[in-house]
Design a protein around this motif. Structure first.
Motif, PDB file in Angstrom:
ATOM      1  N   ASN A 182      43.767  96.078  50.954  1.00 40.70           N
ATOM      2  CA  ASN A 182      43.912  95.277  49.693  1.00 40.70           C
ATOM      3  C   ASN A 182      44.473  93.987  50.072  1.00 40.70           C
ATOM      4  O   ASN A 182      45.490  93.780  50.720  1.00 40.70           O
ATOM      5  CB  ASN A 182      44.990  95.763  48.747  1.00 40.70           C
ATOM      6  N   ARG A 183      43.812  92.851  49.666  1.00 42.26           N
ATOM      7  CA  ARG A 183      44.030  91.594  50.053  1.00 42.26           C
ATOM      8  C   ARG A 183      44.147  90.697  48.709  1.00 42.26           C
ATOM      9  O   ARG A 183      43.534  91.042  47.821  1.00 42.26           O
ATOM     10  CB  ARG A 183      43.167  90.913  50.959  1.00 42.26           C
TER      11      ARG A 183
ATOM     12  N   ARG B  68      52.496  88.840  46.351  1.00 39.67           N
ATOM     13  CA  ARG B  68      53.991  88.743  45.558  1.00 39.67           C
ATOM     14  C   ARG B  68      54.296  87.208  45.460  1.00 39.67           C
ATOM     15  O   ARG B  68      54.703  86.592  44.658  1.00 39.67           O
ATOM     16  CB  ARG B  68      54.943  89.495  46.044  1.00 39.67           C
ATOM     17  N   VAL B  69      54.052  86.561  46.722  1.00 45.40           N
ATOM     18  CA  VAL B  69      54.182  85.039  46.903  1.00 45.40           C
ATOM     19  C   VAL B  69      53.253  84.197  45.948  1.00 45.40           C
ATOM     20  O   VAL B  69      53.752  83.293  45.141  1.00 45.40           O
ATOM     21  CB  VAL B  69      53.865  84.631  48.287  1.00 45.40           C
ATOM     22  N   SER B  70      51.942  84.466  45.732  1.00 40.25           N
ATOM     23  CA  SER B  70      51.049  83.778  44.881  1.00 40.25           C
ATOM     24  C   SER B  70      51.374  84.166  43.476  1.00 40.25           C
ATOM     25  O   SER B  70      51.173  83.396  42.635  1.00 40.25           O
ATOM     26  CB  SER B  70      49.440  84.267  44.982  1.00 40.25           C
ATOM     27  N   PHE B  71      51.601  85.452  43.186  1.00 40.01           N
ATOM     28  CA  PHE B  71      52.133  85.864  41.784  1.00 40.01           C
ATOM     29  C   PHE B  71      53.270  84.992  41.176  1.00 40.01           C
ATOM     30  O   PHE B  71      53.292  84.552  40.275  1.00 40.01           O
ATOM     31  CB  PHE B  71      52.607  87.402  41.689  1.00 40.01           C
ATOM     32  N   ARG B  72      54.259  84.804  42.014  1.00 37.32           N
ATOM     33  CA  ARG B  72      55.417  84.037  41.891  1.00 37.32           C
ATOM     34  C   ARG B  72      55.123  82.637  41.563  1.00 37.32           C
ATOM     35  O   ARG B  72      55.602  82.236  40.582  1.00 37.32           O
ATOM     36  CB  ARG B  72      56.457  84.274  42.838  1.00 37.32           C
ATOM     37  N   ARG B  73      54.459  82.183  42.254  1.00 37.93           N
ATOM     38  CA  ARG B  73      53.926  80.659  42.353  1.00 37.93           C
ATOM     39  C   ARG B  73      53.142  80.474  41.086  1.00 37.93           C
ATOM     40  O   ARG B  73      53.731  79.546  40.379  1.00 37.93           O
ATOM     41  CB  ARG B  73      53.254  80.251  43.484  1.00 37.93           C
ATOM     42  N   LEU B  74      52.431  81.181  40.827  1.00 37.45           N
ATOM     43  CA  LEU B  74      51.449  81.024  39.633  1.00 37.45           C
ATOM     44  C   LEU B  74      52.535  81.175  38.527  1.00 37.45           C
ATOM     45  O   LEU B  74      52.043  80.476  37.338  1.00 37.45           O
ATOM     46  CB  LEU B  74      50.153  81.939  39.682  1.00 37.45           C
ATOM     47  N   ALA B  75      53.033  82.254  38.361  1.00 36.90           N
ATOM     48  CA  ALA B  75      54.162  82.565  37.243  1.00 36.90           C
ATOM     49  C   ALA B  75      55.113  81.466  36.845  1.00 36.90           C
ATOM     50  O   ALA B  75      55.173  81.049  35.683  1.00 36.90           O
ATOM     51  CB  ALA B  75      54.809  84.013  37.289  1.00 36.90           C
TER      52      ALA B  75
ATOM     53  N   ARG C 231      49.606  91.793  52.579  1.00 32.61           N
ATOM     54  CA  ARG C 231      50.973  92.769  52.556  1.00 32.61           C
ATOM     55  C   ARG C 231      51.532  92.321  51.119  1.00 32.61           C
ATOM     56  O   ARG C 231      51.439  91.084  50.942  1.00 32.61           O
ATOM     57  CB  ARG C 231      51.942  92.487  53.566  1.00 32.61           C
ATOM     58  N   GLY C 232      52.216  93.388  50.406  1.00 30.28           N
ATOM     59  CA  GLY C 232      52.719  92.765  49.291  1.00 30.28           C
ATOM     60  C   GLY C 232      51.803  92.428  47.899  1.00 30.28           C
ATOM     61  O   GLY C 232      52.069  91.382  47.427  1.00 30.28           O
ATOM     62  N   VAL C 233      50.594  93.033  48.077  1.00 33.27           N
ATOM     63  CA  VAL C 233      49.605  92.766  47.121  1.00 33.27           C
ATOM     64  C   VAL C 233      49.736  93.856  45.822  1.00 33.27           C
ATOM     65  O   VAL C 233      49.817  94.899  46.004  1.00 33.27           O
ATOM     66  CB  VAL C 233      48.375  92.948  47.560  1.00 33.27           C
ATOM     67  N   TYR C 234      49.864  93.215  44.606  1.00 42.42           N
ATOM     68  CA  TYR C 234      50.035  93.816  43.450  1.00 42.42           C
ATOM     69  C   TYR C 234      48.597  94.329  42.953  1.00 42.42           C
ATOM     70  O   TYR C 234      47.696  93.530  43.069  1.00 42.42           O
ATOM     71  CB  TYR C 234      50.684  93.293  42.282  1.00 42.42           C
ATOM     72  N   ARG C 235      48.312  95.694  42.871  1.00 42.05           N
ATOM     73  CA  ARG C 235      46.931  96.078  42.542  1.00 42.05           C
ATOM     74  C   ARG C 235      46.430  95.447  41.211  1.00 42.05           C
ATOM     75  O   ARG C 235      45.198  95.201  41.027  1.00 42.05           O
ATOM     76  CB  ARG C 235      47.086  97.690  42.318  1.00 42.05           C
ATOM     77  N   PHE C 236      47.393  95.761  40.268  1.00 43.92           N
ATOM     78  CA  PHE C 236      46.688  95.294  38.805  1.00 43.92           C
ATOM     79  C   PHE C 236      46.356  93.979  38.744  1.00 43.92           C
ATOM     80  O   PHE C 236      45.431  93.613  37.920  1.00 43.92           O
ATOM     81  CB  PHE C 236      47.901  95.587  37.737  1.00 43.92           C
ATOM     82  N   CYS C 237      46.646  93.071  39.604  1.00 41.83           N
ATOM     83  CA  CYS C 237      46.292  91.677  39.547  1.00 41.83           C
ATOM     84  C   CYS C 237      45.575  91.030  40.691  1.00 41.83           C
ATOM     85  O   CYS C 237      45.017  90.013  40.604  1.00 41.83           O
ATOM     86  CB  CYS C 237      47.281  90.540  39.153  1.00 41.83           C
ATOM     87  N   ARG C 238      45.755  92.064  41.883  1.00 40.69           N
ATOM     88  CA  ARG C 238      45.050  91.526  43.217  1.00 40.69           C
ATOM     89  C   ARG C 238      45.806  90.193  43.798  1.00 40.69           C
ATOM     90  O   ARG C 238      44.822  89.643  44.394  1.00 40.69           O
ATOM     91  CB  ARG C 238      43.571  91.470  43.120  1.00 40.69           C
TER      92      ARG C 238
END
Length: 99
Positions: free
Chosen positions: A60-61, A79-86, A69-76
Motif C-alpha cells: 500500500n503506497r 500520515r505525513v500527507s494526510f496531516r499536511r492536507l488536513a 509506510r504509515g498509509v491509511y487505507r481509507f484514503c490511501r
C-alpha cells in the motif's frame, strides 16, 4: 521513489492478468477428489507463474508521495500527507482536535 511506484503498479497489473490461472490451480490442488498426479501437475503450473503476480507482493503506497509506510487505507494517504492536507483545510470533515 518513482521506480518503486512503477514496480508496484506492474505487480498489480501482473496479478490481474494471472489471477484466474492462479485461482484455477489452487482450486485443483485443494480438491482431494482429483487424482494426485493431476493435482501435482497443477502445482507445477502454479510454481511456474511469476512470483510478482502474487497478491502478497503489493505494497500500500500513498497516492500523493509514494511513501510505503504509515498509509491509511481509507484514503490511501500517508500520515505525513494526510496531516499536511488536513492542516491546509483541503480534506472535508477533518478538524484538528483539541481538548
Amino acid at each position: 521513489m518513482v521506480n518503486q511506484i512503477h514496480r508496484d503498479k506492474a505487480r498489480r497489473l501482473l496479478y490481474h492478468q494471472q489471477e484466474l490461472r492462479r485461482v484455477e490451480c489452487l482450486s485443483i490442488i485443494h480438491d482431494l477428489s482429483i487424482p494426485s498426479e493431476v493435482r501435482f501437475r497443477s502445482l507445477q503450473r502454479l510454481n511456474q507463474l511469476n512470483r510478482n503476480g502474487s497478491r502478497t507482493r503489493f505494497r500500500n503506497r500513498c497516492i500523493a508521495t509514494g511513501r510505503g509506510r504509515g498509509v491509511y487505507r481509507f484514503c490511501r494517504l500517508s500520515r505525513v500527507s494526510f496531516r499536511r492536507l488536513a492542516s491546509q483545510g483541503l480534506l472535508m470533515g477533518i478538524t484538528k482536535s483539541s481538548w
